[in-house]
Design a protein around this motif. Structure first.
Motif, mmCIF file in Angstrom:
data_model
loop_
_atom_site.group_PDB
_atom_site.id
_atom_site.type_symbol
_atom_site.label_atom_id
_atom_site.label_comp_id
_atom_site.label_asym_id
_atom_site.label_seq_id
_atom_site.Cartn_x
_atom_site.Cartn_y
_atom_site.Cartn_z
ATOM 1 N N GLU A 651 33.624 47.210 28.827
ATOM 2 C CA GLU A 651 35.070 47.376 28.865
ATOM 3 C C GLU A 651 35.559 47.985 30.171
ATOM 4 O O GLU A 651 36.704 47.738 30.568
ATOM 5 C CB GLU A 651 35.542 48.218 27.679
ATOM 6 C CG GLU A 651 35.471 47.457 26.363
ATOM 7 C CD GLU A 651 36.338 48.075 25.290
ATOM 8 O OE1 GLU A 651 36.565 49.310 25.341
ATOM 9 O OE2 GLU A 651 36.792 47.328 24.401
ATOM 10 N N PHE A 655 38.838 46.520 31.735
ATOM 11 C CA PHE A 655 39.986 47.423 31.861
ATOM 12 C C PHE A 655 40.373 47.634 33.311
ATOM 13 O O PHE A 655 41.563 47.721 33.644
ATOM 14 C CB PHE A 655 39.676 48.767 31.189
ATOM 15 C CG PHE A 655 40.068 48.830 29.741
ATOM 16 C CD1 PHE A 655 41.042 49.700 29.291
ATOM 17 C CD2 PHE A 655 39.465 47.990 28.812
ATOM 18 C CE1 PHE A 655 41.409 49.759 27.952
ATOM 19 C CE2 PHE A 655 39.817 48.036 27.469
ATOM 20 C CZ PHE A 655 40.792 48.913 27.029
ATOM 21 N N SER A 658 42.502 44.662 34.327
ATOM 22 C CA SER A 658 43.786 44.596 33.623
ATOM 23 C C SER A 658 44.723 45.715 34.054
ATOM 24 O O SER A 658 45.927 45.495 34.240
ATOM 25 C CB SER A 658 43.562 44.647 32.108
ATOM 26 O OG SER A 658 42.951 43.458 31.653
ATOM 27 N N LEU A 659 44.205 46.914 34.221
ATOM 28 C CA LEU A 659 45.042 48.027 34.663
ATOM 29 C C LEU A 659 45.591 47.790 36.066
ATOM 30 O O LEU A 659 46.759 48.085 36.348
ATOM 31 C CB LEU A 659 44.243 49.332 34.617
ATOM 32 C CG LEU A 659 43.923 49.870 33.220
ATOM 33 C CD1 LEU A 659 42.883 50.983 33.301
ATOM 34 C CD2 LEU A 659 45.181 50.366 32.523
ATOM 35 N N ILE A 697 45.352 42.570 27.159
ATOM 36 C CA ILE A 697 46.028 43.772 26.666
ATOM 37 C C ILE A 697 46.777 43.456 25.379
ATOM 38 O O ILE A 697 46.714 44.207 24.398
ATOM 39 C CB ILE A 697 46.984 44.330 27.735
ATOM 40 C CG1 ILE A 697 46.209 44.751 28.992
ATOM 41 C CG2 ILE A 697 47.789 45.505 27.185
ATOM 42 C CD1 ILE A 697 47.083 45.200 30.146
ATOM 43 N N TYR A 700 44.275 43.000 22.530
ATOM 44 C CA TYR A 700 43.359 44.096 22.232
ATOM 45 C C TYR A 700 43.712 44.670 20.858
ATOM 46 O O TYR A 700 44.888 44.701 20.466
ATOM 47 C CB TYR A 700 43.480 45.183 23.304
ATOM 48 C CG TYR A 700 42.332 46.162 23.306
ATOM 49 C CD1 TYR A 700 41.124 45.839 23.914
ATOM 50 C CD2 TYR A 700 42.457 47.411 22.697
ATOM 51 C CE1 TYR A 700 40.066 46.728 23.911
ATOM 52 C CE2 TYR A 700 41.397 48.302 22.686
ATOM 53 C CZ TYR A 700 40.194 47.956 23.304
ATOM 54 O OH TYR A 700 39.136 48.836 23.296
ATOM 55 N N PHE A 707 45.346 49.404 23.515
ATOM 56 C CA PHE A 707 44.762 49.344 24.853
ATOM 57 C C PHE A 707 45.028 50.656 25.601
ATOM 58 O O PHE A 707 44.137 51.186 26.283
ATOM 59 C CB PHE A 707 45.358 48.164 25.622
ATOM 60 C CG PHE A 707 44.730 47.909 26.963
ATOM 61 C CD1 PHE A 707 43.666 47.027 27.098
ATOM 62 C CD2 PHE A 707 45.207 48.545 28.108
ATOM 63 C CE1 PHE A 707 43.084 46.792 28.334
ATOM 64 C CE2 PHE A 707 44.641 48.320 29.335
ATOM 65 C CZ PHE A 707 43.568 47.439 29.458
ATOM 66 N N ALA A 711 42.305 53.176 27.171
ATOM 67 C CA ALA A 711 42.337 53.514 28.596
ATOM 68 C C ALA A 711 42.289 55.035 28.785
ATOM 69 O O ALA A 711 41.622 55.541 29.700
ATOM 70 C CB ALA A 711 43.587 52.931 29.251
ATOM 71 N N PHE A 722 41.296 55.052 35.592
ATOM 72 C CA PHE A 722 41.648 54.414 34.324
ATOM 73 C C PHE A 722 42.955 54.954 33.753
ATOM 74 O O PHE A 722 43.300 54.661 32.602
ATOM 75 C CB PHE A 722 40.519 54.592 33.310
ATOM 76 C CG PHE A 722 39.274 53.827 33.659
ATOM 77 C CD1 PHE A 722 39.211 52.456 33.489
ATOM 78 C CD2 PHE A 722 38.167 54.478 34.202
ATOM 79 C CE1 PHE A 722 38.078 51.740 33.836
ATOM 80 C CE2 PHE A 722 37.026 53.771 34.549
ATOM 81 C CZ PHE A 722 36.982 52.397 34.366
#
Length: 745
Positions: A651, A655, A658-659, A697, A700, A707, A711, A722
């Motif tokens: 992850e 992550f 995506s972040l 996201i 999730y 999400f 995070a 993160f």
């Protein structure tokens, strides 16, 4: 299901069931033509109106059977039939499973009644028959396809996280056998051209014209008045046998093992369900096999993976390709003659893509010899295509004739597009444009193929900054489907529209971003690479890091990908970004992965595959020889440090990307959710099962709120990188999803 929506009820599904979408025409010989023509849609789909119309048609066929000679099923649309109603499937939730299952079984029973009518039924495929369209054709006794450029035949449901749900698995297994059905039709979701479909037996005949299509359909009816399906013929056996057949039973165990190897542990449930439905269905009678298929289909249709993939690979891709980001009210313009500056691998690939699309190409380099080498790249690609039967010698000669090697600017006269593809050096790129600007057409579109350098700074080398933008191709340019269009500070709307038109003319998919260092794709993939390397630096076993990337669904494992790119590339990009940040008065925050890369390069002299040594060892001929043993020695987990959970490894990579994408959306570098999702899937290999960086996201567990909570956990364990961006926190607090007002997820 990611987004809360009203349950899909039977009443909703049956909306407007009286709309007639099947026309009935009966001639004097007693042949009925059923013409699919939904007046409310540009393509026919398996919606409620179709199901109701089919029920009425089958009832009438059975009532008039004694006076019928046969039936032809065809379409008034450009395509034969587009398949299932994806908007309905996108909204299906687990609590809708029984209703979805029952409606699917009702449709299966209608198709079964059609194929057991007792009269010959012929599918006259006047265009693409994909998914539900081909399932309808399979329920006919004979299939004639129009041999036209746009005709495609197949069951591509697996590419949307689904499986055939209207008898496709049951009938292909009984028609072709378990092995051929799985490999040629079901597991890869191939969309076959007519000639290949005929070769595989998926269609029985080809027709050159619509008139011939009808004539061949009628000829079959005349010649086969007692037509029936093979599986309804006494004594029929599934080709190759059933799982009880010793020869097949000996081979079947290899199928799950091969599937596991291909998926590398990534969470794609559709291939597993297809395999199970094929094997289990082959061991029971036809009706029970239909029931088995229905149950496996319902599981997929009400699950999250299918929703992610439908949203991305159908709705988001449709949005991007239809020009949602293109400036409106600007007439479309077709490029004719393209100057490609730089004949290295990237430039040669771009030249090939342009020539393949029918454009004239001038491929320029510093010398005639270098330009000729670039043209020879196309020659090699074409030689392979001819040898494999994908092209002809005449087509090869025609394409090569469109590429003219050049060494001087005088050869660029009349070019209405310039695509610069020299080395990633800002001074060199500026010099090339200064030398070229006056040689091409005065209104030529000026494009730089850069992956990281800010476009606005490069544009300063030209007098026409409104006509200048970035056009970031991905390697290999002739194959990769994505192009990132980067709008500079002074890029005009007309240039942006022309760039979009050019990308679509090349048959590629454009995503639009605003100028920023690293743009979208390079900036986001950098977080994936650094996160994987940081895991090594924290003492995670390198093999586990690679396996975590594979099980997350990445097509390329993180350390092997970095070796391919070379370890010096992220160092150079980082140094340039740090210098720019500090020059602007900012503070550079190093990523922990940077220290690992620095040690690999400076301390151990390992820079990647090209140098024969990186995270992997390599043989003399460049093949991987396994992970470098020194990784475990030099990056061992510190004494007393906790072992990193495998789920966290997986992850952290997902992550991180995506972040970073949320930050880009927040900063305005990205303008749409669709561009983000499609850019990540087609450009940088974000796992397909997620539906893209922002759909990941949405999908999730718990949606953006879930999400966000995860995070925060990763932030507490592994650091501030993160930390959720403000936009994510706002979406979670409001119960909103990342969407461009697309269909509900």
């Amino acid at each position: 299901m990611a987004e809360p929506t009203a349950a899909v009820t039977a009443a909703e599904h049956a909306a407007d069931p009286d709309r007639e979408v099947i026309r009935w025409d009966r001639d004097e010989q007693g042949v009925v033509t059923l013409t699919l023509d939904d007046p409310a849609q540009s393509a026919n789909t398996m919606n409620a109106a179709f199901a109701a119309s089919l029920a009425r048609a089958v009832d009438r066929l059975e009532a008039e059977r004694a006076d019928l000679r046969g039936v032809i099923v065809t379409s008034a649309k450009k395509t034969f039939f587009a398949g299932g109603d994806l908007r309905l499937l996108l909204r299906a939730r687990p609590e809708d499973a029984q209703g979805l299952h029952d409606r699917g079984m009702a449709l299966k029973r209608l198709l079964r009644r059609l194929e057991t009518l007792g009269r010959p039924v012929v599918a006259a495929l006047n265009g693409a028959a994909l998914g539900g369209g081909y399932e309808l054709a399979l329920a006919c006794h004979h299939r004639v396809a129009l041999d036209a450029p746009g005709t495609r035949i197949g069951l591509p449901e697996v590419t949307l996280g689904l499986m055939p749900g209207s008898g496709g698995v049951v009938r292909t297994v009984r028609m072709f056998g378990i092995t051929d059905a799985l490999l040629n039709i079901l597991l890869q979701g191939q969309r076959h051209r007519p000639a290949r479909a005929l070769e595989l037996g998926m269609v029985d005949e080809l027709a050159a014209t619509p008139e011939e299509l009808t004539a061949r359909a009628r000829a079959f009816i005349e010649a086969h008045p007692e037509a029936r399906q093979p599986w309804d013929t006494p004594g029929h056996r599934i080709p190759g046998g059933t799982p009880a057949t010793p020869a097949l039973a000996a081979r079947l165990p290899s199928f799950p093992a091969t599937l596991r190897k291909q998926l590398a542990g990534a969470p794609y449930p559709a291939p597993r369900n297809i395999l199970a439905a094929a094997v289990e269905g082959a061991q029971v009678d036809f009706d029970n096999a239909q029931l088995v298929e229905a149950r496996y289909f319902t599981e997929l249709a009400t699950g999250q993976t299918a929703k992610n993939m439908i949203q991305a690979f159908f709705f988001d891709l449709q949005t991007v390709n239809s020009g949602a980001g293109r400036p409106r009210d600007i007439p479309r313009r077709t490029a004719r003659r393209v100057a490609v500056l730089g004949a290295g691998m990237m430039g040669a690939g771009i030249a090939h893509a342009c020539a393949r699309a029918g454009l004239e190409v001038v491929l320029k380099d510093v010398s005639a010899e270098a330009a000729e080498r670039g043209r020879a790249y196309s020659a090699r690609l074409l030689d392979r295509a001819v040898a494999e039967g994908r092209s002809t010698a005449a087509e090869r000669a025609e394409l090569l004739a469109r590429i003219t090697p050049a060494a001087g600017p005088e050869d660029l006269a009349g070019c209405d597009v310039v695509i610069e593809a020299v080395f990633e050096d800002a001074d060199l790129k500026r010099r090339v444009f200064r030398e070229t600007e006056d040689a091409v057409a005065p209104d030529a579109l000026l494009c730089t193929n850069t992956s990281t350098l800010p476009v606005s700074g490069l544009a300063e080398a030209t007098r026409r900054q409104a006509d200048f933008l970035g056009l970031h191709f991905f390697s290999p340019a002739e194959r990769m489907p994505l192009v990132e269009i980067i709008r500079g500070e002074k890029t005009g709307d007309e240039a942006l529209a022309r760039a979009f038109d050019l990308v679509r003319q090349l048959g590629k998919t454009p995503v639009l971003v605003r100028d920023s260092r690293g743009f979208f794709t390079s900036r986001v993939i950098g977080t994936f690479l650094h996160e994987g390397v940081a895991l090594v630096g924290e003492g995670a076993d390198p093999a586990s890091v690679e396996q975590a990337a594979a099980q997350a669904g990445y097509p390329a494992r993180v350390l092997s990908l970095l070796d391919e790119l070379t370890l010096t590339l992220p160092r150079r990009i980082r140094d340039e970004a740090r210098a720019a940040a500090e020059a602007a008065g900012g503070v550079w925050r190093p990523h922990p992965g940077e220290a690992v890369i620095d040690r690999m390069v400076e301390e151990f002299g390992r820079t990647g595959r090209a140098a024969g040594a990186g995270f992997y060892d390599y043989t003399e001929d460049g093949r991987r020889a396994g992970l470098w043993p020194g990784l475990r020695e030099h990056f061992a987990r510190p004494a007393g440090a906790a072992e990193i959970p495998f789920g966290d490894m997986r992850e952290r990579m997902l992550f991180a990307e995506s972040l970073e994408t949320v930050k880009l959306l927040q900063e305005g570098v990205l303008g749409s959710v669709a561009d983000a999702n499609i850019g990540s899937l087609l450009g940088i290999g974000f796992p397909g099962w997620t539906g893209g960086v922002l759909q990941y996201i949405n999908g999730y567990p718990g949606g953006p709120a879930g999400f966000l909570a995860r995070a925060e956990e990763l932030r507490e364990r592994y650091g501030e990188r993160f930390a959720p961006p403000a936009l994510l926190a706002a979406k979670a607090a409001a119960g909103e999803f990342f969407t461009d007002d697309a269909p509900a997820r």
